[in-house]
Design a protein around this motif. Structure first.
Motif, PDB file in Angstrom:
ATOM      1  N   LYS A   1       3.450  -6.400  11.095  1.00  0.00           N
ATOM      2  CA  LYS A   1       4.007  -7.755  11.121  1.00  0.00           C
ATOM      3  C   LYS A   1       4.186  -8.287  12.549  1.00  0.00           C
ATOM      4  O   LYS A   1       4.523  -9.428  12.756  1.00  0.00           O
ATOM      5  CB  LYS A   1       5.326  -7.774  10.366  1.00  0.00           C
TER       6      LYS A   1
ATOM      7  N   ASP B   1      -0.689  -2.496   4.143  1.00  0.00           N
ATOM      8  CA  ASP B   1      -0.212  -3.721   4.774  1.00  0.00           C
ATOM      9  C   ASP B   1      -0.395  -3.656   6.283  1.00  0.00           C
ATOM     10  O   ASP B   1      -0.067  -2.645   6.910  1.00  0.00           O
ATOM     11  CB  ASP B   1       1.272  -3.955   4.463  1.00  0.00           C
TER      12      ASP B   1
ATOM     13  N   GLY C   1       1.221  -8.939   8.326  1.00  0.00           N
ATOM     14  CA  GLY C   1       1.536  -8.550   6.964  1.00  0.00           C
ATOM     15  C   GLY C   1       0.413  -8.697   5.957  1.00  0.00           C
ATOM     16  O   GLY C   1       0.598  -8.382   4.780  1.00  0.00           O
ATOM     17  N   ASP C   2      -0.777  -9.164   6.383  1.00  0.00           N
ATOM     18  CA  ASP C   2      -1.919  -9.258   5.457  1.00  0.00           C
ATOM     19  C   ASP C   2      -2.215  -7.879   4.878  1.00  0.00           C
ATOM     20  O   ASP C   2      -1.922  -6.853   5.489  1.00  0.00           O
ATOM     21  CB  ASP C   2      -3.179  -9.742   6.180  1.00  0.00           C
ATOM     22  N   GLN C   3      -2.830  -7.872   3.710  1.00  0.00           N
ATOM     23  CA  GLN C   3      -3.271  -6.603   3.139  1.00  0.00           C
ATOM     24  C   GLN C   3      -4.655  -6.264   3.686  1.00  0.00           C
ATOM     25  O   GLN C   3      -5.530  -7.122   3.743  1.00  0.00           O
ATOM     26  CB  GLN C   3      -3.306  -6.668   1.626  1.00  0.00           C
TER      27      GLN C   3
END
Length: 88
Positions: free
Chosen positions: A54, A51, A13-15
């Motif tokens: 996940k 994004d 989920g990091d940008q």
């Protein structure tokens, strides 16, 4: 395609930010996730940011940029690059 470059390791989920180092910014920019059997899925890119997935795994992306004439009718130049991220 990656010329031996290792994937960037990131968290779920990091940008992911894409900041091209061009003096004149491209008129159009696209990012696609490359899946098995050369399936390309468009990625929603907002101001050069999207994004990361996940789910843990290795992901490949294609970045494409296009420069147009002032009237937007013709292509002046294009470039593309591939990169990989590993979600840990």
């Amino acid at each position: 395609m990656l010329n031996g470059e290792p994937p960037t390791v990131i968290d779920p989920g990091d940008q992911i930010t894409i900041k091209p180092n061009y003096e004149t910014l491209p008129a159009k920019v696209y990012v696609s996730e490359i899946r098995e059997n050369n399936v390309y899925l468009p990625v929603d890119l907002l101001d050069g940011v999207f994004d990361a997935p996940k789910v843990k795994g290795l992901y490949y992306y294609l970045y494409e940029a296009t420069w147009l004439t002032e009237d937007g009718k013709y292509t002046l130049n294009q470039t593309s690059a591939v990169f990989a991220v590993e979600i840990m």
